[in-house]
Design a protein around this motif. Structure first.
Motif, PDB file in Angstrom:
ATOM      1  N   UNK A  86       0.844  -1.205   0.000  1.00 50.37           N
ATOM      2  CA  UNK A  86       0.000   0.000   0.000  1.00 50.37           C
ATOM      3  C   UNK A  86       0.879   1.255   0.000  1.00 50.37           C
ATOM      4  N   UNK A  87       1.901   1.261   0.824  1.00 54.75           N
ATOM      5  CA  UNK A  87       2.803   2.413   0.888  1.00 54.75           C
ATOM      6  C   UNK A  87       3.531   2.605  -0.436  1.00 54.75           C
ATOM      7  N   UNK A  88       3.961   1.507  -1.018  1.00 53.97           N
ATOM      8  CA  UNK A  88       4.664   1.548  -2.296  1.00 53.97           C
ATOM      9  C   UNK A  88       3.783   2.152  -3.393  1.00 53.97           C
ATOM     10  N   UNK A  89       2.482   1.886  -3.303  1.00 60.36           N
ATOM     11  CA  UNK A  89       1.541   2.348  -4.326  1.00 60.36           C
ATOM     12  C   UNK A  89       1.097   3.792  -4.113  1.00 60.36           C
ATOM     13  N   UNK A  90       0.881   4.184  -2.850  1.00 53.19           N
ATOM     14  CA  UNK A  90       0.218   5.467  -2.580  1.00 53.19           C
ATOM     15  C   UNK A  90       1.073   6.532  -1.897  1.00 53.19           C
ATOM     16  N   UNK A  91       2.386   6.330  -1.795  1.00 54.37           N
ATOM     17  CA  UNK A  91       3.191   7.296  -1.037  1.00 54.37           C
ATOM     18  C   UNK A  91       3.172   8.697  -1.651  1.00 54.37           C
ATOM     19  N   UNK A  92       2.923   8.787  -2.940  1.00 51.41           N
ATOM     20  CA  UNK A  92       2.861  10.118  -3.566  1.00 51.41           C
ATOM     21  C   UNK A  92       1.569  10.854  -3.219  1.00 51.41           C
ATOM     22  N   UNK A  93       0.501  10.096  -3.009  1.00 58.40           N
ATOM     23  CA  UNK A  93      -0.803  10.708  -2.744  1.00 58.40           C
ATOM     24  C   UNK A  93      -1.080  10.940  -1.265  1.00 58.40           C
ATOM     25  N   UNK A  94      -0.495  10.106  -0.412  1.00 58.91           N
ATOM     26  CA  UNK A  94      -0.821  10.175   1.015  1.00 58.91           C
ATOM     27  C   UNK A  94       0.416  10.549   1.823  1.00 58.91           C
TER      28      UNK A  94
END
Length: 235
Positions: free
Chosen positions: A115-123
């Motif tokens: 999840x972090x790998x996927x969404x770190x730019x958004x969250x």
């Protein structure tokens, strides 16, 4: 000692179902080889996925046994008996996609780091986790599947789908949320009235068309849906 927070049973079952698809294709290939004149073959015999090579080896051997057919061009021999590899070619391609697929899992809390790998730019706040994940281990089909004869078994470790707390405060926070909801139930409060103050810890999703809505707490206050991706960022 690590403390388990949650076992992702549904996710593991979904993963197992995908792996089962490989055996479905293998079973169809066995039946197709039977249709193409090859009896007494098992799924175990062709588990390497080389269906067309198995077909060719068998039929060239059978052709050579007969004085009538051994000098016929191989392609003509197949035409004579009505054999072909058209369907086997499709099945082989499908099955080998299962064989070649790699399944990578982080050593701990896989879904969280994914999840972090996927969404770190958004969250905000996820980049540090995305930048410092645990090591990954790569699996392939036969790390999970065993085939004997025409039967198969799957052994997918629950560990790959288990989330663990990384500090004491995460577990304490979950207990406090449970206590809060317990008090709300005794006071006959509506679920909607307590979701907002607990939204930092709950799986609350409000989507539009085609999206999944989740309010984080069941109407009777008996079920709490924690958002473990949020919980695991608590320090």
């Amino acid at each position: 000692m690590r403390k388990k927070m949650y076992y992702q049973e549904k996710e593991r079952n979904d993963f197992i179902k995908k792996l089962e698809g490989a055996f479905d294709v293998l079973w169809k290939a066995k039946n197709e080889l039977n249709e193409q004149g090859i009896p007494k073959i098992t799924c175990e015999d062709i588990r390497d996925g080389n269906f067309q090579a198995y077909f060719e080896k068998y039929h060239k051997n059978e052709q050579s046994k007969s004085q009538i057919t051994k000098n016929i061009i191989y392609g003509k021999y197949l035409e004579l008996y009505g054999y072909n590899t058209e369907e086997l070619s499709k099945l082989e391609s499908s099955y080998k996609s299962y064989l070649n697929k790699e399944h990578s899992f982080y050593a701990i809390n896989h879904s969280f780091y994914n999840y972090c790998e996927t969404f770190w730019r958004q969250i905000a706040g996820l980049k540090e986790y995305a930048d410092n994940p645990p090591k990954k281990k790569v699996f392939k089909l036969f790390d999970f599947m065993t085939i004997k004869g025409n039967d198969f078994t799957l052994d997918v470790p629950k560990e790959l789908f288990t989330l663990y707390a990384t500090n004491k405060k995460q577990l304490e926070t979950m207990e406090l949320v449970k206590e809060y909801v317990g008090v709300a139930k005794k006071l006959n409060l509506a679920a909607e009235s307590i979701v907002e103050p607990l939204s930092s810890y709950l799986d609350v999703r409000k989507g539009g068309w085609g999206s999944v809505n989740n309010v984080g707490i069941s109407e009777d206050l008996d079920r709490i849906d924690f958002d473990y991706n949020k919980i695991l960022t608590i320090r």
